[in-house]
Design a protein around this motif. Structure first.
Motif, mmCIF file in Angstrom:
data_model
loop_
_atom_site.group_PDB
_atom_site.id
_atom_site.type_symbol
_atom_site.label_atom_id
_atom_site.label_comp_id
_atom_site.label_asym_id
_atom_site.label_seq_id
_atom_site.Cartn_x
_atom_site.Cartn_y
_atom_site.Cartn_z
ATOM 1 N N LEU A 4 -74.236 -1.392 20.949
ATOM 2 C CA LEU A 4 -73.174 -2.295 21.348
ATOM 3 C C LEU A 4 -72.112 -1.502 22.101
ATOM 4 O O LEU A 4 -72.006 -0.281 21.959
ATOM 5 N N THR A 5 -71.328 -2.201 22.896
ATOM 6 C CA THR A 5 -70.257 -1.529 23.636
ATOM 7 C C THR A 5 -68.910 -2.145 23.287
ATOM 8 O O THR A 5 -68.790 -3.337 23.020
ATOM 9 N N SER A 6 -67.891 -1.314 23.307
ATOM 10 C CA SER A 6 -66.527 -1.735 23.056
ATOM 11 C C SER A 6 -66.014 -2.576 24.222
ATOM 12 O O SER A 6 -66.485 -2.428 25.358
ATOM 13 N N PRO A 7 -65.029 -3.437 23.979
ATOM 14 C CA PRO A 7 -64.388 -4.151 25.096
ATOM 15 C C PRO A 7 -63.732 -3.200 26.095
ATOM 16 O O PRO A 7 -63.384 -3.608 27.200
ATOM 17 N N GLU A 10 -65.700 0.014 29.957
ATOM 18 C CA GLU A 10 -65.505 0.361 31.372
ATOM 19 C C GLU A 10 -64.332 1.317 31.551
ATOM 20 O O GLU A 10 -64.355 2.184 32.432
ATOM 21 N N ARG A 11 -63.309 1.188 30.700
ATOM 22 C CA ARG A 11 -62.188 2.120 30.770
ATOM 23 C C ARG A 11 -62.648 3.537 30.419
ATOM 24 O O ARG A 11 -62.217 4.516 31.029
ATOM 25 N N HIS A 12 -63.520 3.643 29.436
ATOM 26 C CA HIS A 12 -64.020 4.957 29.024
ATOM 27 C C HIS A 12 -64.870 5.593 30.123
ATOM 28 O O HIS A 12 -64.740 6.792 30.407
ATOM 29 N N VAL A 13 -65.716 4.793 30.736
ATOM 30 C CA VAL A 13 -66.553 5.302 31.821
ATOM 31 C C VAL A 13 -65.676 5.809 32.965
ATOM 32 O O VAL A 13 -65.895 6.897 33.517
ATOM 33 N N ALA A 14 -64.654 5.021 33.308
ATOM 34 C CA ALA A 14 -63.774 5.400 34.407
ATOM 35 C C ALA A 14 -62.990 6.675 34.099
ATOM 36 O O ALA A 14 -62.655 7.444 35.012
ATOM 37 N N ALA A 15 -62.729 6.916 32.813
ATOM 38 C CA ALA A 15 -61.972 8.108 32.415
ATOM 39 C C ALA A 15 -62.867 9.328 32.209
ATOM 40 O O ALA A 15 -62.380 10.379 31.781
ATOM 41 N N PHE A 22 -72.772 5.743 17.993
ATOM 42 C CA PHE A 22 -72.050 5.971 16.745
ATOM 43 C C PHE A 22 -72.091 4.682 15.947
ATOM 44 O O PHE A 22 -71.435 3.700 16.295
ATOM 45 N N GLY A 23 -72.892 4.665 14.887
ATOM 46 C CA GLY A 23 -73.005 3.473 14.055
ATOM 47 C C GLY A 23 -73.518 2.268 14.811
ATOM 48 O O GLY A 23 -73.154 1.136 14.488
ATOM 49 N N GLY A 24 -74.371 2.503 15.827
ATOM 50 C CA GLY A 24 -74.908 1.400 16.605
ATOM 51 C C GLY A 24 -74.046 0.993 17.793
ATOM 52 O O GLY A 24 -74.355 0.007 18.467
ATOM 53 N N TRP A 25 -72.976 1.766 18.055
ATOM 54 C CA TRP A 25 -72.078 1.480 19.162
ATOM 55 C C TRP A 25 -72.029 2.676 20.112
ATOM 56 O O TRP A 25 -72.043 3.821 19.674
ATOM 57 N N SER A 26 -71.939 2.409 21.400
ATOM 58 C CA SER A 26 -71.750 3.458 22.395
ATOM 59 C C SER A 26 -70.254 3.727 22.488
ATOM 60 O O SER A 26 -69.478 2.900 22.992
ATOM 61 N N MET A 27 -69.837 4.889 21.970
ATOM 62 C CA MET A 27 -68.407 5.197 21.863
ATOM 63 C C MET A 27 -68.093 6.547 22.492
ATOM 64 O O MET A 27 -68.951 7.433 22.557
ATOM 65 N N PRO A 28 -66.846 6.728 22.952
ATOM 66 C CA PRO A 28 -66.467 8.014 23.560
ATOM 67 C C PRO A 28 -66.367 9.124 22.524
ATOM 68 O O PRO A 28 -65.707 8.963 21.496
ATOM 69 N N ILE A 29 -67.027 10.239 22.768
ATOM 70 C CA ILE A 29 -66.943 11.410 21.902
ATOM 71 C C ILE A 29 -65.817 12.333 22.372
ATOM 72 O O ILE A 29 -65.076 12.893 21.580
ATOM 73 N N ALA A 210 -57.948 -6.788 25.196
ATOM 74 C CA ALA A 210 -57.863 -5.403 24.724
ATOM 75 C C ALA A 210 -57.681 -4.413 25.871
ATOM 76 O O ALA A 210 -56.912 -3.450 25.750
ATOM 77 N N ALA A 211 -58.367 -4.634 26.982
ATOM 78 C CA ALA A 211 -58.256 -3.708 28.112
ATOM 79 C C ALA A 211 -56.842 -3.713 28.687
ATOM 80 O O ALA A 211 -56.305 -2.666 29.081
ATOM 81 N N GLU A 212 -56.215 -4.887 28.709
ATOM 82 C CA GLU A 212 -54.835 -4.980 29.205
ATOM 83 C C GLU A 212 -53.896 -4.183 28.294
ATOM 84 O O GLU A 212 -53.027 -3.442 28.785
ATOM 85 N N LEU A 213 -54.081 -4.308 26.982
ATOM 86 C CA LEU A 213 -53.250 -3.563 26.044
ATOM 87 C C LEU A 213 -53.488 -2.061 26.188
ATOM 88 O O LEU A 213 -52.538 -1.261 26.152
#
Length: 372
Positions: A4-7, A10-15, A22-29, A210-213
């Motif tokens: 699964l991916t976080s809302p 795309e912000r993580h990819v751009a950064a 991680f626990g079934g989610w694609s998360m930034p390490i 969430a992305a706006e915040l």
């Protein structure tokens, strides 16, 4: 199975984030331009922003919802009131062969007697939801909102300045929460807690805004030197504090007593899952206990490594181990056999790839905590 991916994916990819399952989610390490060491330092000295949307979010609502949750989970909800959060555990019930083992450790947000929000770990959220759903009385509804709510963490000595745009009270007490408007956008819930040992906050917001915040936090935080932080730094920070990670210091085979987490058990409550097994273990004394280990040489302890006494006999196992960016040495959490009689200051060794590396037994945290 595709993670699964976080809302905020795309912000993580751009950064330039390095992503991992991680626990079934694609998360930034970690993020480009510094990595774990720089991110860790930012939280200890300034402020870091984490996406922890892999954490579950579960609402339990209906007449007597809080009383129902209290009868299932270990801690005593009577110790807190509406607007406060509490660390607790979901344990295997009496009658299970591993009764008292930990299904998950989680936070409870108490909105009122009929409205509770639970924040379990990513890998265990489905299990917690299923167990509560099966046990829920008529009129109490358990709803899994794991993919509907994003969770952000703003951690570090300058975290309050970054979140000031939310109009938070000047001194939000530890483990209490309030509702704000995210600087004019969506409603957010802000709790003064975290997993780093620093003054900090966790922010819950609907997935859509969430992305706006996130963008607002990055913009506001630029004046405070805010750094984006991944789960790699989150792990080194929590290990320095001695905070448990489920699957390492807590599991179906590791009880709260063994993990020194008995403070999160309402021993005088009449009911919670695993109560009789945990009371019996507490009375006789657990056969192993969680300790901290600080390396005195160059070796870095890693999970699963054997802990040895002075004669080379195995007396325990490393549950978490890493290089401490703050101390510039290896540190670990380990379950040590009670019969080994480990005491603070004792010298043991960790088998690091076939070579015994000397370690000192310590009581975490390894560095001072600033959460209160």
């Amino acid at each position: 199975m595709t993670p699964l991916t976080s809302p905020l994916h795309e912000r993580h990819v751009a950064a330039g984030a390095k992503l991992a399952d991680f626990g079934g989610w694609s998360m930034p390490i970690e993020y480009a331009g510094g990595g774990v060491l720089a991110e860790h330092a930012a939280v200890r000295t300034g402020v870091g922003l984490f996406d922890v949307s892999h954490l579950g979010t579960v609402t339990v609502r209906g007449v007597g919802a809080a009383a129902f949750v209290d009868a299932c989970l270990t801690n005593d909800l009577a110790r807190i009131g509406p607007g406060q959060a509490q660390y607790t555990m979901c344990c295997l019930p009496d009658g299970d062969p591993r009764a008292g083992g930990v299904v998950d450790d989680l936070l409870v947000y108490l909105h009122g007697p009929d409205d509770v929000l639970l924040v379990p770990n990513a890998a265990n959220a489905d299990d917690v939801v299923a167990r509560l759903t099966d046990a829920a009385p008529s009129g109490v509804t358990v709803v899994d909102r794991h993919t509907e709510i994003a969770v952000l963490a703003v951690q570090g000595p300058k975290s309050a300045q970054v979140l000031s745009f939310l109009g938070l009270p000047g001194e939000l007490p530890y483990m209490s929460f309030v509702t704000g408007t995210g600087g004019g956008s969506a409603e957010v819930t802000v709790c003064r807690t975290g997993y780093t040992g620093e003054h900090g906050y966790e922010v819950l917001v609907e997935a859509a805004p969430a992305a706006e915040l996130w963008d607002v936090l990055v913009d506001v935080g630029s004046d405070e030197g805010l750094r984006l932080c991944g789960l790699g730094a989150r792990d080194t920070l929590r290990t320095e504090m001695g905070y448990p990670l489920h699957g390492h210091e807590l599991s179906h085979d590791i009880t709260p007593n063994q993990a020194r987490a008995g403070w999160a058990v309402g021993w005088d409550k009449p009911a919670f899952w695993g109560r009789e097994a945990l009371l019996a273990e507490r009375e006789r004394g657990p056969d192993r206990l969680l300790w901290g280990l600080r390396a005195t040489g160059r070796g870095i302890p890693r999970p699963g490594m054997a802990v040895l006494d002075g004669e080379g006999h195995r007396v325990g196992t490393v549950t978490s181990g890493t290089f401490s960016p703050s101390l510039r040495t290896g540190i670990a959490l380990a379950l040590l056999d009670a019969v080994a009689g480990a005491v603070e200051g004792a010298e043991l060794a960790v088998d690091v790839r076939g070579r015994p590396q000397t370690v000192e037994v310590v009581r975490p945290p390894f560095v001072p905590s600033h959460v209160r």
